[in-house]
Motif scaffolding. Structure first.
Motif, PDB file in Angstrom:
ATOM      1  N   ALA A 121       0.819  -1.202   0.000  1.00  0.00           N
ATOM      2  CA  ALA A 121       0.000   0.000   0.000  1.00  0.00           C
ATOM      3  C   ALA A 121       0.859   1.261   0.000  1.00  0.00           C
ATOM      4  O   ALA A 121       0.583   2.223  -0.715  1.00  0.00           O
ATOM      5  CB  ALA A 121      -0.942   0.003   1.203  1.00  0.00           C
ATOM      6  N   SER A 122       1.926   1.257   0.805  1.00  0.00           N
ATOM      7  CA  SER A 122       2.750   2.457   0.901  1.00  0.00           C
ATOM      8  C   SER A 122       3.533   2.726  -0.385  1.00  0.00           C
ATOM      9  O   SER A 122       3.864   3.881  -0.675  1.00  0.00           O
ATOM     10  CB  SER A 122       3.706   2.350   2.088  1.00  0.00           C
ATOM     11  OG  SER A 122       4.620   1.279   1.914  1.00  0.00           O
ATOM     12  N   MET A 123       3.816   1.681  -1.154  1.00  0.00           N
ATOM     13  CA  MET A 123       4.552   1.856  -2.404  1.00  0.00           C
ATOM     14  C   MET A 123       3.650   2.209  -3.570  1.00  0.00           C
ATOM     15  O   MET A 123       4.136   2.562  -4.650  1.00  0.00           O
ATOM     16  CB  MET A 123       5.329   0.578  -2.734  1.00  0.00           C
ATOM     17  CG  MET A 123       6.486   0.296  -1.801  1.00  0.00           C
ATOM     18  SD  MET A 123       7.928   1.329  -2.148  1.00  0.00           S
ATOM     19  CE  MET A 123       8.528   0.557  -3.634  1.00  0.00           C
ATOM     20  N   THR A 124       2.351   2.104  -3.389  1.00  0.00           N
ATOM     21  CA  THR A 124       1.430   2.310  -4.517  1.00  0.00           C
ATOM     22  C   THR A 124       0.468   3.470  -4.313  1.00  0.00           C
ATOM     23  O   THR A 124      -0.324   3.764  -5.208  1.00  0.00           O
ATOM     24  CB  THR A 124       0.613   1.032  -4.770  1.00  0.00           C
ATOM     25  OG1 THR A 124      -0.110   0.683  -3.582  1.00  0.00           O
ATOM     26  CG2 THR A 124       1.512  -0.127  -5.180  1.00  0.00           C
ATOM     27  N   VAL A 125       0.506   4.152  -3.168  1.00  0.00           N
ATOM     28  CA  VAL A 125      -0.412   5.251  -2.883  1.00  0.00           C
ATOM     29  C   VAL A 125       0.372   6.548  -2.764  1.00  0.00           C
ATOM     30  O   VAL A 125       1.339   6.642  -2.007  1.00  0.00           O
ATOM     31  CB  VAL A 125      -1.206   4.993  -1.588  1.00  0.00           C
ATOM     32  CG1 VAL A 125      -2.114   6.178  -1.284  1.00  0.00           C
ATOM     33  CG2 VAL A 125      -2.031   3.717  -1.720  1.00  0.00           C
ATOM     34  N   LEU A 126      -0.048   7.568  -3.536  1.00  0.00           N
ATOM     35  CA  LEU A 126       0.639   8.854  -3.573  1.00  0.00           C
ATOM     36  C   LEU A 126      -0.328   9.979  -3.222  1.00  0.00           C
ATOM     37  O   LEU A 126      -1.059  10.475  -4.084  1.00  0.00           O
ATOM     38  CB  LEU A 126       1.246   9.097  -4.961  1.00  0.00           C
ATOM     39  CG  LEU A 126       1.869  10.486  -5.208  1.00  0.00           C
ATOM     40  CD1 LEU A 126       3.090  10.685  -4.333  1.00  0.00           C
ATOM     41  CD2 LEU A 126       2.228  10.662  -6.679  1.00  0.00           C
ATOM     42  N   PRO A 127      -0.372  10.423  -1.969  1.00  0.00           N
ATOM     43  CA  PRO A 127      -1.129  11.650  -1.640  1.00  0.00           C
ATOM     44  C   PRO A 127      -0.336  12.863  -2.102  1.00  0.00           C
ATOM     45  O   PRO A 127       0.894  12.877  -2.040  1.00  0.00           O
ATOM     46  CB  PRO A 127      -1.241  11.599  -0.110  1.00  0.00           C
ATOM     47  CG  PRO A 127      -0.104  10.750   0.328  1.00  0.00           C
ATOM     48  CD  PRO A 127       0.212   9.791  -0.775  1.00  0.00           C
ATOM     49  N   TYR A 128      -1.036  13.893  -2.576  1.00  0.00           N
ATOM     50  CA  TYR A 128      -0.313  15.023  -3.157  1.00  0.00           C
ATOM     51  C   TYR A 128      -1.105  16.310  -2.957  1.00  0.00           C
ATOM     52  O   TYR A 128      -2.297  16.304  -2.634  1.00  0.00           O
ATOM     53  CB  TYR A 128      -0.072  14.796  -4.655  1.00  0.00           C
ATOM     54  CG  TYR A 128      -1.345  14.749  -5.462  1.00  0.00           C
ATOM     55  CD1 TYR A 128      -1.926  15.926  -5.959  1.00  0.00           C
ATOM     56  CD2 TYR A 128      -2.005  13.548  -5.701  1.00  0.00           C
ATOM     57  CE1 TYR A 128      -3.101  15.888  -6.678  1.00  0.00           C
ATOM     58  CE2 TYR A 128      -3.182  13.506  -6.416  1.00  0.00           C
ATOM     59  CZ  TYR A 128      -3.727  14.682  -6.901  1.00  0.00           C
ATOM     60  OH  TYR A 128      -4.909  14.650  -7.607  1.00  0.00           O
ATOM     61  N   THR A 129      -0.398  17.415  -3.196  1.00  0.00           N
ATOM     62  CA  THR A 129      -0.994  18.744  -3.204  1.00  0.00           C
ATOM     63  C   THR A 129      -0.574  19.447  -4.485  1.00  0.00           C
ATOM     64  O   THR A 129       0.575  19.293  -4.936  1.00  0.00           O
ATOM     65  CB  THR A 129      -0.531  19.560  -1.994  1.00  0.00           C
ATOM     66  OG1 THR A 129      -0.878  18.860  -0.786  1.00  0.00           O
ATOM     67  CG2 THR A 129      -1.175  20.942  -1.973  1.00  0.00           C
ATOM     68  N   VAL A 130      -1.484  20.219  -5.071  1.00  0.00           N
ATOM     69  CA  VAL A 130      -1.170  21.018  -6.254  1.00  0.00           C
ATOM     70  C   VAL A 130      -0.989  22.464  -5.807  1.00  0.00           C
ATOM     71  O   VAL A 130      -1.845  23.022  -5.108  1.00  0.00           O
ATOM     72  CB  VAL A 130      -2.277  20.914  -7.313  1.00  0.00           C
ATOM     73  CG1 VAL A 130      -1.986  21.840  -8.499  1.00  0.00           C
ATOM     74  CG2 VAL A 130      -2.398  19.472  -7.802  1.00  0.00           C
ATOM     75  N   PHE A 131       0.142  23.076  -6.249  1.00  0.00           N
ATOM     76  CA  PHE A 131       0.478  24.442  -5.863  1.00  0.00           C
ATOM     77  C   PHE A 131       0.485  25.358  -7.082  1.00  0.00           C
ATOM     78  O   PHE A 131       0.869  24.949  -8.178  1.00  0.00           O
ATOM     79  CB  PHE A 131       1.861  24.490  -5.204  1.00  0.00           C
ATOM     80  CG  PHE A 131       1.943  23.772  -3.884  1.00  0.00           C
ATOM     81  CD1 PHE A 131       1.703  24.442  -2.695  1.00  0.00           C
ATOM     82  CD2 PHE A 131       2.276  22.427  -3.834  1.00  0.00           C
ATOM     83  CE1 PHE A 131       1.788  23.781  -1.474  1.00  0.00           C
ATOM     84  CE2 PHE A 131       2.369  21.757  -2.630  1.00  0.00           C
ATOM     85  CZ  PHE A 131       2.120  22.438  -1.441  1.00  0.00           C
ATOM     86  N   GLU A 132       0.088  26.600  -6.861  1.00  0.00           N
ATOM     87  CA  GLU A 132       0.253  27.670  -7.840  1.00  0.00           C
ATOM     88  C   GLU A 132       0.921  28.840  -7.131  1.00  0.00           C
ATOM     89  O   GLU A 132       0.360  29.393  -6.174  1.00  0.00           O
ATOM     90  CB  GLU A 132      -1.085  28.113  -8.426  1.00  0.00           C
ATOM     91  CG  GLU A 132      -0.941  29.221  -9.463  1.00  0.00           C
ATOM     92  CD  GLU A 132      -2.266  29.649 -10.061  1.00  0.00           C
ATOM     93  OE1 GLU A 132      -2.252  30.301 -11.125  1.00  0.00           O
ATOM     94  OE2 GLU A 132      -3.319  29.337  -9.461  1.00  0.00           O
ATOM     95  N   ASP A 133       2.144  29.178  -7.588  1.00  0.00           N
ATOM     96  CA  ASP A 133       2.915  30.248  -6.934  1.00  0.00           C
ATOM     97  C   ASP A 133       3.038  29.988  -5.430  1.00  0.00           C
ATOM     98  O   ASP A 133       2.828  30.887  -4.598  1.00  0.00           O
ATOM     99  CB  ASP A 133       2.273  31.614  -7.179  1.00  0.00           C
ATOM    100  CG  ASP A 133       2.267  32.003  -8.648  1.00  0.00           C
ATOM    101  OD1 ASP A 133       3.184  31.582  -9.365  1.00  0.00           O
ATOM    102  OD2 ASP A 133       1.325  32.697  -9.073  1.00  0.00           O
TER     103      ASP A 133
END
Length: 480
Positions: A121-133
């Motif tokens: 699970a830890s190798m296949t799940v990617l939580p992320y955030t999208v940033f602008e400036d």
């Protein structure tokens, strides 16, 4: 662009090299924009390459290029960034991918946190955030679908010999008479839709006159007429890697200069995003036995910097394009050329030409075609379908304007490429061969292209992939 053509493995050749690592990865998931109450579907397709082998007990930094698609919001085939692969030392695999959506430049930043209690699970799940400036505007989660993508992921791993693309910029000329050497760069600015062509040329006359350097720059705006101007000719004096003449330089990672009238000025940095690509058999670059040879030090590159023209300045940021090299005895009788960045790390390069040599000038064009897709090159040996031997089938070209085509097959695949160069997006320029004869090229850095790739499957041809480029193909047709 073209030099006289006659009748490989895809990748680097010669020089110092080191073993690298490459692979492709696809992840699916959701993205939620701030202020929206629903999640959008997102797909991330990446081609990852590192200059050395992965370090399981250390940290490996790798380049990433590919495509991001977000339902109803974004579809960027030129996404790029980097991975920090550190599964044991830092227990994470971090992704930083830059892309555009609605004309906005954004960055997806997240990491897989490796834990041994839940390794899969830890190798296949990617939580992320999208940033602008530097401001967060969206969050989401991507997942690697093991059930459907694991076999393709494992099969995509490659360990090629890698070398510095800058080493391939060194001049090939060794004092022979009647030679032509070219360094050229073509770029598409995704923000404005403009195309850019920089052509740098060394000409060594066949009559023993001193060699000279010259060239030109051309701007293909999305709206408005094509603009071009020349620099040189001046005596050839370069003894360093690349090209240098009349204040114009091509060096590893850098292109600078201005035209003679000062109307066009450029200062660009070049970041290779792929391995070298040998359009002709790669032995022909090291051993100039053919009338000409053509190759790209990097099949794809990203460009940053400025281009000034007509009192305005265009700022490029991670603009996709490529530089290429030609060494030969002059221009072909007729030729066609295409460089197509297909997105997602895929690229197509074509040179089709009729030689000037007696006995060959009345033959159909020889076609050298290289398609790099998912890190692999097809056809494996470019000379076989060019001449149609060893049961490889044959590629054929119908050269004309405003539309020209290439068709043919190799192995279990066949391809059809249709290129259109609209007259209002095409620039005609004259060439002078080392023997004094003249040729005319008609170049467009805003051409259209339709590429259809099919595979023989259970008794019939099935579509394997299809691409349509609207104003982002780089193409040329040359005539006498």
């Amino acid at each position: 662009m073209s030099a006289d053509t006659a009748a490989g493995k895809c990748g680097s050749d010669g020089g110092r090299s080191a073993r690298g690592t490459g692979f492709s990865e696809t992840m699916l998931g959701t993205l939620t924009l701030d202020g929206e109450g629903h999640a959008r579907r997102i797909r991330l397709d990446l081609t990852v390459s590192a200059d050395h082998l992965l370090k399981p007990f250390g940290t490996t930094r790798a380049r990433a290029t590919g495509r991001i698609r977000v339902a109803g919001w974004a579809d960027d085939p030129h996404a790029h960034g980097e991975l920090e692969i550190s599964p044991l030392a830092r227990r994470r695999i971090r992704y930083r991918i830059t892309f555009t959506a609605d004309g906005r430049r954004l960055t997806l930043d997240g990491w897989k946190s490796i834990t041994w209690r839940r390794p899969i699970a830890s190798m296949t799940v990617l939580p992320y955030t999208v940033f602008e400036d530097a401001m967060p505007i969206a969050t989401g989660t991507l997942r690697f679908p093991l059930a459907t993508r694991l076999p393709a992921f494992l099969a995509s791993f490659r360990f090629p010999r890698r070398e510095d693309p800058g080493a391939l910029l060194a001049p090939r000329w060794r004092g022979e008479q009647g030679r032509m050497e070219v360094w050229y760069t073509t770029i598409t600015d995704p923000g404005s839709g403009s195309g850019l062509w920089l052509h740098h040329e060394l000409t060594v006359p066949a009559d023993g006159s001193p060699p000279y350097a010259h060239g030109w720059a051309a701007m293909f705006p999305k709206d408005g007429p094509v603009r071009h101007a020349r620099f040189g000719p001046v005596p050839w004096t370069s003894g360093q890697p690349g090209f240098s003449a009349d204040g114009v330089t091509v060096r590893p990672g850098r292109l600078t200069g201005s035209t003679a009238d000062g109307a066009l000025r450029w200062d660009l940095t070049e970041r290779p995003a792929d391995e070298p690509l040998f359009t002709f058999p790669r032995w022909s670059w090291r051993r100039p036995l053919l009338p000409a040879a053509h190759m790209l030090p990097a099949a794809r590159a990203l460009y940053d910097g400025t281009l000034s023209h007509d009192g305005t300045t265009l700022t490029l940021g991670a603009a996709p394009g490529a530089s290429a090299r030609i060494y030969g005895q002059g221009n072909a009788r007729r030729w066609a050329w295409l460089h197509a960045d297909l997105g997602g790390g895929d690229v197509l390069e074509i040179v089709a030409a009729v030689s000037m040599r007696p006995g060959l000038r009345n033959l159909p064009p020889l076609v050298f075609l290289r398609l790099r897709r998912n890190g692999r090159c097809w056809p494996r040996r470019p000379e076989r379908p060019a001449v149609g031997w060893a049961g490889a089938g044959r590629f054929r070209a119908r050269i004309g304007l405003p539309t020209w085509t290439v068709t043919g097959r190799a192995g279990l695949r066949r391809i059809r490429v249709e290129v259109t160069q609209p007259p209002d997006r095409t620039l005609a320029l004259d060439y002078t061969d080392p023997d004094g004869r003249r040729a005319t090229c008609r170049n467009s850095e805003r051409a259209d292209a339709h590429v259809l790739l099919q595979r023989w499957w259970f008794g019939g041809w099935r579509t394997e992939a299809e691409w349509r480029l609207d104003g982002t193909a780089h193409a040329e047709v040359g005539t006498r």
